[in-house]
Scaffold this motif. Sequence first.
Motif, PDB file in Angstrom:
ATOM      1  N   LEU A  16      17.634 -13.549 -31.765  1.00  0.00           N
ATOM      2  CA  LEU A  16      17.490 -14.142 -30.433  1.00  0.00           C
ATOM      3  C   LEU A  16      17.516 -13.075 -29.344  1.00  0.00           C
ATOM      4  CD1 LEU A  16      19.713 -17.341 -30.732  1.00  0.00           C
ATOM      5  CD2 LEU A  16      17.256 -17.294 -30.247  1.00  0.00           C
ATOM      6  N   ILE A  17      18.428 -12.140 -29.459  1.00  0.00           N
ATOM      7  CA  ILE A  17      18.525 -11.073 -28.466  1.00  0.00           C
ATOM      8  C   ILE A  17      17.223 -10.279 -28.412  1.00  0.00           C
ATOM      9  CG2 ILE A  17      19.661  -8.879 -27.929  1.00  0.00           C
ATOM     10  CD1 ILE A  17      22.245 -10.147 -29.119  1.00  0.00           C
ATOM     11  N   THR A  18      16.702  -9.916 -29.586  1.00  0.00           N
ATOM     12  CA  THR A  18      15.471  -9.133 -29.649  1.00  0.00           C
ATOM     13  C   THR A  18      14.303  -9.899 -29.041  1.00  0.00           C
ATOM     14  OG1 THR A  18      16.259  -8.042 -31.666  1.00  0.00           O
ATOM     15  CG2 THR A  18      13.903  -7.890 -31.170  1.00  0.00           C
ATOM     16  N   GLY A  19      14.159 -11.166 -29.439  1.00  0.00           N
ATOM     17  CA  GLY A  19      13.055 -11.965 -28.926  1.00  0.00           C
ATOM     18  C   GLY A  19      13.142 -12.211 -27.438  1.00  0.00           C
ATOM     19  N   LEU A  20      14.326 -12.540 -26.955  1.00  0.00           N
ATOM     20  CA  LEU A  20      14.493 -12.801 -25.526  1.00  0.00           C
ATOM     21  C   LEU A  20      14.280 -11.537 -24.700  1.00  0.00           C
ATOM     22  CD1 LEU A  20      17.604 -15.182 -25.609  1.00  0.00           C
ATOM     23  CD2 LEU A  20      15.263 -15.800 -24.959  1.00  0.00           C
ATOM     24  N   SER A  21      14.657 -10.394 -25.247  1.00  0.00           N
ATOM     25  CA  SER A  21      14.473  -9.145 -24.500  1.00  0.00           C
ATOM     26  C   SER A  21      12.991  -8.858 -24.292  1.00  0.00           C
ATOM     27  CB  SER A  21      15.135  -7.980 -25.227  1.00  0.00           C
ATOM     28  OG  SER A  21      14.417  -7.623 -26.398  1.00  0.00           O
ATOM     29  N   LYS A  22      12.157  -9.209 -25.264  1.00  0.00           N
ATOM     30  CA  LYS A  22      10.727  -8.963 -25.157  1.00  0.00           C
ATOM     31  C   LYS A  22      10.078  -9.829 -24.084  1.00  0.00           C
ATOM     32  CE  LYS A  22      10.349  -7.491 -29.981  1.00  0.00           C
ATOM     33  NZ  LYS A  22       9.848  -7.827 -31.336  1.00  0.00           N
ATOM     34  N   ALA A  23      10.698 -10.970 -23.783  1.00  0.00           N
ATOM     35  CA  ALA A  23      10.164 -11.834 -22.734  1.00  0.00           C
ATOM     36  C   ALA A  23      10.343 -11.196 -21.362  1.00  0.00           C
ATOM     37  CB  ALA A  23      10.844 -13.205 -22.771  1.00  0.00           C
ATOM     38  N   ASN A 110      15.379 -20.339 -35.881  1.00  0.00           N
ATOM     39  CA  ASN A 110      15.263 -19.556 -37.109  1.00  0.00           C
ATOM     40  C   ASN A 110      14.944 -18.102 -36.760  1.00  0.00           C
ATOM     41  OD1 ASN A 110      12.372 -19.369 -36.844  1.00  0.00           O
ATOM     42  ND2 ASN A 110      12.112 -21.264 -37.993  1.00  0.00           N
ATOM     43  N   LEU A 111      14.924 -17.263 -37.783  1.00  0.00           N
ATOM     44  CA  LEU A 111      14.856 -15.818 -37.570  1.00  0.00           C
ATOM     45  C   LEU A 111      13.565 -15.339 -36.927  1.00  0.00           C
ATOM     46  CD1 LEU A 111      16.488 -14.498 -40.870  1.00  0.00           C
ATOM     47  CD2 LEU A 111      17.516 -14.622 -38.598  1.00  0.00           C
ATOM     48  N   ALA A 112      12.534 -16.186 -36.925  1.00  0.00           N
ATOM     49  CA  ALA A 112      11.277 -15.776 -36.309  1.00  0.00           C
ATOM     50  C   ALA A 112      11.378 -15.676 -34.792  1.00  0.00           C
ATOM     51  CB  ALA A 112      10.155 -16.736 -36.695  1.00  0.00           C
ATOM     52  N   ALA A 113      12.552 -15.989 -34.232  1.00  0.00           N
ATOM     53  CA  ALA A 113      12.776 -15.752 -32.802  1.00  0.00           C
ATOM     54  C   ALA A 113      12.541 -14.283 -32.461  1.00  0.00           C
ATOM     55  CB  ALA A 113      14.205 -16.152 -32.417  1.00  0.00           C
ATOM     56  N   GLU A 114      12.797 -13.411 -33.398  1.00  0.00           N
ATOM     57  CA  GLU A 114      12.649 -11.969 -33.168  1.00  0.00           C
ATOM     58  C   GLU A 114      11.224 -11.590 -32.790  1.00  0.00           C
ATOM     59  OE1 GLU A 114      13.593  -7.731 -35.455  1.00  0.00           O
ATOM     60  OE2 GLU A 114      14.202  -9.652 -36.328  1.00  0.00           O
ATOM     61  N   THR A 115      10.250 -12.329 -33.327  1.00  0.00           N
ATOM     62  CA  THR A 115       8.845 -12.039 -33.047  1.00  0.00           C
ATOM     63  C   THR A 115       8.201 -13.104 -32.164  1.00  0.00           C
ATOM     64  OG1 THR A 115       8.159 -13.160 -35.088  1.00  0.00           O
ATOM     65  CG2 THR A 115       8.568 -10.783 -35.221  1.00  0.00           C
ATOM     66  N   ALA A 116       9.035 -13.938 -31.536  1.00  0.00           N
ATOM     67  CA  ALA A 116       8.565 -15.022 -30.660  1.00  0.00           C
ATOM     68  C   ALA A 116       7.730 -16.052 -31.418  1.00  0.00           C
ATOM     69  CB  ALA A 116       7.782 -14.471 -29.467  1.00  0.00           C
ATOM     70  N   ASN A 117       8.027 -16.222 -32.709  1.00  0.00           N
ATOM     71  CA  ASN A 117       7.353 -17.216 -33.533  1.00  0.00           C
ATOM     72  C   ASN A 117       8.330 -18.254 -34.082  1.00  0.00           C
ATOM     73  OD1 ASN A 117       4.477 -16.287 -33.709  1.00  0.00           O
ATOM     74  ND2 ASN A 117       5.467 -14.435 -34.437  1.00  0.00           N
ATOM     75  N   LEU A 135      14.089 -21.203 -25.161  1.00  0.00           N
ATOM     76  CA  LEU A 135      13.438 -21.540 -26.418  1.00  0.00           C
ATOM     77  C   LEU A 135      11.935 -21.306 -26.344  1.00  0.00           C
ATOM     78  CD1 LEU A 135      15.343 -24.824 -27.369  1.00  0.00           C
ATOM     79  CD2 LEU A 135      15.701 -22.527 -28.280  1.00  0.00           C
ATOM     80  N   ASP A 136      11.358 -21.633 -25.214  1.00  0.00           N
ATOM     81  CA  ASP A 136       9.920 -21.455 -25.038  1.00  0.00           C
ATOM     82  C   ASP A 136       9.532 -19.980 -25.086  1.00  0.00           C
ATOM     83  OD1 ASP A 136       7.373 -22.773 -24.543  1.00  0.00           O
ATOM     84  OD2 ASP A 136       7.412 -21.813 -22.579  1.00  0.00           O
ATOM     85  N   ASP A 137      10.441 -19.117 -24.673  1.00  0.00           N
ATOM     86  CA  ASP A 137      10.157 -17.682 -24.665  1.00  0.00           C
ATOM     87  C   ASP A 137      10.150 -17.065 -26.058  1.00  0.00           C
ATOM     88  OD1 ASP A 137       9.780 -17.460 -21.952  1.00  0.00           O
ATOM     89  OD2 ASP A 137      11.863 -16.932 -21.518  1.00  0.00           O
ATOM     90  N   VAL A 138      10.731 -17.763 -27.038  1.00  0.00           N
ATOM     91  CA  VAL A 138      10.803 -17.172 -28.378  1.00  0.00           C
ATOM     92  C   VAL A 138      10.109 -18.023 -29.444  1.00  0.00           C
ATOM     93  CG1 VAL A 138      12.827 -15.724 -28.032  1.00  0.00           C
ATOM     94  CG2 VAL A 138      13.137 -18.127 -28.631  1.00  0.00           C
ATOM     95  N   GLY A 139       9.327 -19.012 -29.014  1.00  0.00           N
ATOM     96  CA  GLY A 139       8.575 -19.785 -30.000  1.00  0.00           C
ATOM     97  C   GLY A 139       8.308 -21.211 -29.579  1.00  0.00           C
ATOM     98  N   GLU A 140       8.263 -22.106 -30.559  1.00  0.00           N
ATOM     99  CA  GLU A 140       8.021 -23.521 -30.334  1.00  0.00           C
ATOM    100  C   GLU A 140       9.313 -24.295 -30.603  1.00  0.00           C
ATOM    101  OE1 GLU A 140       5.160 -24.797 -29.320  1.00  0.00           O
ATOM    102  OE2 GLU A 140       3.930 -22.985 -29.496  1.00  0.00           O
ATOM    103  N   PHE A 141       9.496 -25.412 -29.879  1.00  0.00           N
ATOM    104  CA  PHE A 141      10.685 -26.221 -30.131  1.00  0.00           C
ATOM    105  C   PHE A 141      10.370 -27.696 -29.946  1.00  0.00           C
ATOM    106  CE2 PHE A 141      10.739 -25.579 -25.579  1.00  0.00           C
ATOM    107  CZ  PHE A 141      11.261 -26.754 -25.057  1.00  0.00           C
ATOM    108  N   VAL A 142      11.195 -28.522 -30.586  1.00  0.00           N
ATOM    109  CA  VAL A 142      11.105 -29.967 -30.425  1.00  0.00           C
ATOM    110  C   VAL A 142      12.472 -30.483 -29.999  1.00  0.00           C
ATOM    111  CG1 VAL A 142       9.236 -30.246 -32.097  1.00  0.00           C
ATOM    112  CG2 VAL A 142      11.607 -30.386 -32.882  1.00  0.00           C
ATOM    113  N   GLU A 143      12.469 -31.511 -29.173  1.00  0.00           N
ATOM    114  CA  GLU A 143      13.704 -32.156 -28.738  1.00  0.00           C
ATOM    115  C   GLU A 143      13.920 -33.397 -29.596  1.00  0.00           C
ATOM    116  OE1 GLU A 143      13.768 -32.783 -24.485  1.00  0.00           O
ATOM    117  OE2 GLU A 143      12.736 -30.870 -24.120  1.00  0.00           O
TER     118      GLU A 143
END
Length: 257
Positions: A16-23, A110-117, A135-143
């Motif tokens: 999460l940290i890695t993915g969010l930092s890339k945003a 899941n771990l694909a947050a690192e690559t925003a997937n 959540l939108d910054d690191v991939g797709e999500f459902v509520e």
Amino acid sequence: MTDVSVIGCGNMGSALITGLSKAGKHTLTACDLDPDALEAVAEYSSTTSDPDVAAESDVVIIAVKPDIVGSVIDDLDLSADQTLVTLAAGVSTDALEDRTDATVVRIMPNLAAETANMAAAVTQHSVTDDVRELLDDVGEFVEIDEQQMDIATAVNGSGPAFVFYLLNAMKEAGVNGGLDEDEARTLAAQTFKGAAETVLQSEESIEDLIDAVCSPKGTTIEGMNVLWDSDADQAVIDAVGAAENRSRELADEFEHE
């Protein structure tokens, strides 16, 4: 920019940290007692071993094991204008709301947050706009309704491991047929990636997409006949079911601790 802290820098927390930092849209603080874990994410965020420092953020993400999430939250002094995000499998928002004044949001990433997937599920009754943006910054999500979190934990939380298993089988088939291991790995991984993206972008059913690849008397239909005649689909369903049951067991363990 949203101030975000992540307490617990293991695999999921660091992803999460890695993915969010890339945003590039958030001020990030990583918190862990393990100096090696902090060193691993130091290039992506500020670091601290003091939970009180992490507790100053607008959004505090707790990425620790389910059996200690309660004690971690008990030690945090959060206010009503903060948001507490928990990733703990089997731990409901109801079980945590009495422990904090913050708004409690439960997610299963899941771990694909690192690559925003990343694929993630989030509790629809408590999700905030800040969490939606993260959540939108690191991939797709459902509520979803929180009662569906156990199955979401199995499908998208545990799911990457099941996909890796199947991907590895395709890679091994390529190696057995004479491909170099790196070549087979690339072809198998890109095939999974492309197929998944096709499903996300297409309005056709998955069954119709399978049919589109299967030319009459061609190579694909021969392979699909083997799969259709096997119990491969049931094995995957059983794997997801086992993960779902374990999520329910964790919930019972937390409630009776």
